[in-house]
Design a protein around this motif. Structure first.
Motif, PDB file in Angstrom:
ATOM      1  N   CYS A  82      -0.700  22.902 -51.478  1.00  0.00           N
ATOM      2  CA  CYS A  82      -1.043  24.325 -51.297  1.00  0.00           C
ATOM      3  C   CYS A  82       0.029  25.203 -51.931  1.00  0.00           C
ATOM      4  O   CYS A  82      -0.273  26.202 -52.587  1.00  0.00           O
ATOM      5  N   ARG A  83       1.298  24.812 -51.758  1.00  0.00           N
ATOM      6  CA  ARG A  83       2.392  25.570 -52.369  1.00  0.00           C
ATOM      7  C   ARG A  83       2.258  25.555 -53.888  1.00  0.00           C
ATOM      8  O   ARG A  83       2.522  26.555 -54.562  1.00  0.00           O
ATOM      9  N   ALA A  84       1.851  24.401 -54.450  1.00  0.00           N
ATOM     10  CA  ALA A  84       1.673  24.307 -55.904  1.00  0.00           C
ATOM     11  C   ALA A  84       0.601  25.263 -56.403  1.00  0.00           C
ATOM     12  O   ALA A  84       0.604  25.671 -57.560  1.00  0.00           O
ATOM     13  N   ALA A  85      -0.343  25.605 -55.519  1.00  0.00           N
ATOM     14  CA  ALA A  85      -1.402  26.560 -55.881  1.00  0.00           C
ATOM     15  C   ALA A  85      -1.049  27.972 -55.443  1.00  0.00           C
ATOM     16  O   ALA A  85      -1.947  28.819 -55.281  1.00  0.00           O
ATOM     17  N   ASP A  86       0.272  28.256 -55.234  1.00  0.00           N
ATOM     18  CA  ASP A  86       0.745  29.580 -54.801  1.00  0.00           C
ATOM     19  C   ASP A  86       0.152  29.980 -53.450  1.00  0.00           C
ATOM     20  O   ASP A  86      -0.077  31.160 -53.184  1.00  0.00           O
ATOM     21  N   CYS A  87      -0.131  28.975 -52.628  1.00  0.00           N
ATOM     22  CA  CYS A  87      -0.669  29.208 -51.277  1.00  0.00           C
ATOM     23  C   CYS A  87      -1.947  30.063 -51.302  1.00  0.00           C
ATOM     24  O   CYS A  87      -2.196  30.867 -50.393  1.00  0.00           O
ATOM     25  N   ALA A  88      -2.734  29.869 -52.339  1.00  0.00           N
ATOM     26  CA  ALA A  88      -3.977  30.642 -52.473  1.00  0.00           C
ATOM     27  C   ALA A  88      -5.042  30.203 -51.482  1.00  0.00           C
ATOM     28  O   ALA A  88      -6.070  30.881 -51.334  1.00  0.00           O
ATOM     29  N   TRP A  89      -4.824  29.061 -50.799  1.00  0.00           N
ATOM     30  CA  TRP A  89      -5.832  28.572 -49.859  1.00  0.00           C
ATOM     31  C   TRP A  89      -5.708  29.229 -48.491  1.00  0.00           C
ATOM     32  O   TRP A  89      -6.559  29.042 -47.640  1.00  0.00           O
ATOM     33  N   HIS A  90      -4.638  29.978 -48.251  1.00  0.00           N
ATOM     34  CA  HIS A  90      -4.411  30.542 -46.925  1.00  0.00           C
ATOM     35  C   HIS A  90      -5.484  31.547 -46.548  1.00  0.00           C
ATOM     36  O   HIS A  90      -6.026  32.264 -47.399  1.00  0.00           O
ATOM     37  N   THR A  91      -5.765  31.614 -45.243  1.00  0.00           N
ATOM     38  CA  THR A  91      -6.577  32.687 -44.693  1.00  0.00           C
ATOM     39  C   THR A  91      -5.639  33.823 -44.321  1.00  0.00           C
ATOM     40  O   THR A  91      -4.673  33.603 -43.585  1.00  0.00           O
ATOM     41  N   GLY A 101      -3.008  40.614 -43.349  1.00  0.00           N
ATOM     42  CA  GLY A 101      -1.575  40.755 -43.524  1.00  0.00           C
ATOM     43  C   GLY A 101      -1.132  40.319 -44.888  1.00  0.00           C
ATOM     44  O   GLY A 101      -1.804  40.509 -45.883  1.00  0.00           O
ATOM     45  N   ALA A 102       0.031  39.710 -44.969  1.00  0.00           N
ATOM     46  CA  ALA A 102       0.634  39.343 -46.245  1.00  0.00           C
ATOM     47  C   ALA A 102      -0.239  38.377 -46.985  1.00  0.00           C
ATOM     48  O   ALA A 102      -0.917  37.549 -46.417  1.00  0.00           O
ATOM     49  N   GLY A 103      -0.175  38.433 -48.285  1.00  0.00           N
ATOM     50  CA  GLY A 103      -0.988  37.585 -49.136  1.00  0.00           C
ATOM     51  C   GLY A 103      -0.315  36.280 -49.428  1.00  0.00           C
ATOM     52  O   GLY A 103       0.472  35.750 -48.677  1.00  0.00           O
ATOM     53  N   SER A 104      -0.633  35.722 -50.583  1.00  0.00           N
ATOM     54  CA  SER A 104      -0.146  34.399 -50.924  1.00  0.00           C
ATOM     55  C   SER A 104       1.340  34.356 -51.102  1.00  0.00           C
ATOM     56  O   SER A 104       1.981  33.346 -50.837  1.00  0.00           O
ATOM     57  N   ALA A 105       1.934  35.441 -51.557  1.00  0.00           N
ATOM     58  CA  ALA A 105       3.366  35.405 -51.765  1.00  0.00           C
ATOM     59  C   ALA A 105       4.105  35.227 -50.462  1.00  0.00           C
ATOM     60  O   ALA A 105       5.027  34.429 -50.339  1.00  0.00           O
ATOM     61  N   ALA A 106       3.668  35.944 -49.430  1.00  0.00           N
ATOM     62  CA  ALA A 106       4.301  35.788 -48.129  1.00  0.00           C
ATOM     63  C   ALA A 106       4.026  34.418 -47.574  1.00  0.00           C
ATOM     64  O   ALA A 106       4.875  33.791 -46.945  1.00  0.00           O
ATOM     65  N   GLY A 107       2.806  33.889 -47.811  1.00  0.00           N
ATOM     66  CA  GLY A 107       2.476  32.558 -47.327  1.00  0.00           C
ATOM     67  C   GLY A 107       3.350  31.506 -47.948  1.00  0.00           C
ATOM     68  O   GLY A 107       3.731  30.527 -47.319  1.00  0.00           O
ATOM     69  N   ALA A 108       3.728  31.689 -49.217  1.00  0.00           N
ATOM     70  CA  ALA A 108       4.563  30.706 -49.898  1.00  0.00           C
ATOM     71  C   ALA A 108       5.924  30.591 -49.235  1.00  0.00           C
ATOM     72  O   ALA A 108       6.518  29.531 -49.161  1.00  0.00           O
ATOM     73  N   GLY A 109       6.451  31.722 -48.696  1.00  0.00           N
ATOM     74  CA  GLY A 109       7.755  31.697 -48.059  1.00  0.00           C
ATOM     75  C   GLY A 109       7.737  30.935 -46.739  1.00  0.00           C
ATOM     76  O   GLY A 109       8.780  30.539 -46.250  1.00  0.00           O
ATOM     77  N   ARG A 110       6.553  30.731 -46.143  1.00  0.00           N
ATOM     78  CA  ARG A 110       6.454  30.046 -44.872  1.00  0.00           C
ATOM     79  C   ARG A 110       6.227  28.560 -45.022  1.00  0.00           C
ATOM     80  O   ARG A 110       6.026  27.859 -44.034  1.00  0.00           O
ATOM     81  N   CYS A 111       6.191  28.035 -46.220  1.00  0.00           N
ATOM     82  CA  CYS A 111       5.885  26.633 -46.446  1.00  0.00           C
ATOM     83  C   CYS A 111       6.917  25.746 -45.757  1.00  0.00           C
ATOM     84  O   CYS A 111       8.118  25.967 -45.883  1.00  0.00           O
ATOM     85  N   GLY A 112       6.474  24.749 -45.012  1.00  0.00           N
ATOM     86  CA  GLY A 112       7.404  23.860 -44.319  1.00  0.00           C
ATOM     87  C   GLY A 112       6.690  22.974 -43.338  1.00  0.00           C
ATOM     88  O   GLY A 112       5.492  23.052 -43.144  1.00  0.00           O
ATOM     89  N   GLY A 113       7.463  22.080 -42.674  1.00  0.00           N
ATOM     90  CA  GLY A 113       6.894  21.158 -41.718  1.00  0.00           C
ATOM     91  C   GLY A 113       6.570  19.826 -42.373  1.00  0.00           C
ATOM     92  O   GLY A 113       6.742  19.639 -43.581  1.00  0.00           O
TER      93      GLY A 113
END
Length: 534
Positions: A82-91, A101-113
């Motif tokens: 998902c990170r490789a796709a710039d987190c474009a899959w996020h809801t 709320g925040a788009g894919s850019a903000a989602g990318a910063g939360r990548c982890g686990g």
């Protein structure tokens, strides 16, 4: 070491399998194509429809899941797909005021686990995605299920199970293959069972908010190959267009036509498109509205043509009322423009005119001509050529020898486009009238009586002038004028009765009477569909 840092430094890209269904061929056919992003997976086609395609797609997804399990499951050192796709899959997460709320850019910063194996299925049942992602991205993706979790350390064969999460599907037990179903998480994989190791916590999947779901619904709507804008106002118009598109698609799946229902749908479409044109200023929408009005009118005519009238038996007519009007126009034209006298010439002129009515050219075979005129075909053809009414691309002998696989082109100079147009119908109507005339002239029971051209012309004349109950002529006229029938058939009036008897014997007409210089009668039950309504 933090798992997030470990994920970012992973040297292996997270794997992604995408399985999708797409329309195949004509949209009205309902066939679908199943394709997979893996090159080794060949495309499959399902003419049975989307339901069969979905069953096959789910089976295909489960095949990939079984192979992933055999290969060791999700890999702890893989880079989040998902990170490789710039987190474009996020809801998008709902924020204050109900806005995303925040788009894919903000989602990318939360990548982890931990790295997890996920399956995503869109709500339309058209796309499935298997992916190795991080746990946070899995939780941020709506309609996503976590099926298995990679071990924290690299190179280990034993893996800790994912904790069962609400809305993400059950965990996969020891020795079990992850399975996916579109019927809910309970069928995803059997009941969870414990394995060695400490369970790794996986965040709960993000639910799709009602606001987001509503906006998704607004984005999708299609009618007459046009996308309905999600922000189209007023709301009642947008919803009407959505419902109409669904109603037309539902109608296409019917096994039996309902012309009254179809006419009503066309009426609704005409009103909705006219309003849409007023709102948007798009003149093409107004043109579509007029086409829908005409379609409603034509459909109602077809519905009326299927019955003979109140209390009468059902009869599906070959020609609509408007097509019947055009058919009588061609019959009158042939009678007035035959270059030579005689029933054989007139019948040939009529049948060739029907073939060449639009472009002035047509293809015929020797079989066509002998079917119309038997032994008179060759001399009649030669006489028409000598009179310059007809021009051939080959000799008369070659035309008579031509076969269906190699027909001969002919030209009627009076019907060429540069000449005044005697007819106002289109190619579809021309083909329908030509087919109607061919059915009348080639009627099997009439053919057994070895009729001459005059008898065939009489059959055409009677079929072209009927009421809904099959009786000849208009009700106020009490049948057909005998002299006019005789003139059309190139017969003396006193010989019409003789040819009428042949039609009665061929079960074409019944209740025939020629008293008072009127031809009365009625088409039989079997010939009723060939009646061209007055």
């Amino acid at each position: 070491m933090a798992v997030e840092a470990d994920t970012q430094r992973g040297s292996v890209a997270g794997r992604v399998w995408t399985v999708r269904l797409d329309p195949c061929g004509r949209p009205s056919a309902g066939a679908v194509k199943l394709s997979c992003s893996r090159p080794a997976c060949a495309d499959q086609r399902f003419p049975e429809g989307a339901a069969a395609g979905r069953r096959a797609a789910i089976g295909h997804v489960n095949q990939h899941l079984a192979r992933i399990r055999e290969g060791g499951g999700p890999r702890g050192g893989a880079w989040c797909a998902c990170r490789a796709a710039d987190c474009a899959w996020h809801t998008p997460a709902p924020a204050a005021g109900g806005r995303a709320g925040a788009g894919s850019a903000a989602g990318a910063g939360r990548c982890g686990g931990p790295v997890v194996l996920t399956v995503y299925a869109d709500r339309a049942g058209r796309l499935w995605r298997i992916a190795e992602t991080c746990a946070r991205c899995a939780a941020a993706t709506g309609d996503c299920r976590v099926l298995d979790t990679a071990p924290a350390g690299k190179g280990r064969t034993a893996r800790a199970p994912a904790a069962q999460q609400e809305g993400t599907g059950g965990a996969v037990g020891e020795g079990m293959t992850p399975l996916f179903s579109d019927h809910g998480s309970s069928s995803a994989a059997g009941a969870p069972s414990s394995r060695a190791g400490t369970p790794t916590s996986v965040p709960r999947a993000r639910a799709v908010s009602p606001v987001t779901a509503s906006r998704r619904a607004k984005r999708w709507g299609k009618i007459a190959q046009r996308i309905v804008p999600h922000d189209l106002e007023p709301d009642v118009l947008r919803l009407e267009l959505f419902e109409l598109g669904d109603a037309f698609r539902t109608y296409q799946q019917r096994t039996e036509p309902d012309l009254a229902l179809l006419a009503e749908l066309h009426d609704r479409k005409a009103r909705a498109f006219a309003l849409w044109a007023d709102v948007s200023g798009d003149n093409s929408l107004r043109h579509e509205a007029k086409r829908a009005e005409q379609a409603a009118h034509t459909t109602r005519e077809m519905h009326a043509n299927r019955t003979t009238g109140a209390g009468g038996p059902a009869a599906e007519r070959l020609l609509t009322r408007q097509q019947a009007v055009h058919a009588r126009t061609v019959l009158d034209y042939a009678a007035a423009h035959a270059p030579l006298p005689g029933a054989e010439v007139r019948l040939a002129v009529l049948m060739i005119t029907l073939r060449a009515a639009k472009a002035g050219t047509a293809n015929v075979t020797g079989q066509d001509l002998t079917g119309w005129l038997q032994t008179d075909a060759e001399p009649v053809l030669r006489r028409l050529v000598e009179a310059d009414w007809l021009r051939l691309s080959a000799t008369v002998a070659e035309v008579m020898a031509s076969r269906p696989e190699d027909p001969t082109a002919l030209t009627v100079p009076a019907l060429l486009p540069e000449q005044p147009r005697p007819f106002e119908f289109g190619k579809t109507t021309r083909a329908r009238i030509s087919g109607w005339a061919q059915k009348v002239v080639g009627d099997r029971k009439i053919r057994k009586r070895q009729p001459d051209a005059a008898t065939r012309l009489l059959a055409l004349c009677t079929a072209a002038h009927t009421r809904p109950d099959g009786r000849l002529g208009r009700a106020e006229d009490d049948g057909l004028h005998l002299d006019r029938v005789a003139a059309f058939c190139a017969l003396p009036p006193d010989q019409v009765a003789e040819h009428t008897e042949l039609l009665v014997a061929a079960d074409w007409l019944t209740e025939v009477d020629t008293a008072g210089k009127r031809l009365r009668g009625r088409l039989t039950e079997r010939t009723l569909p060939l009646g061209a309504l007055l």
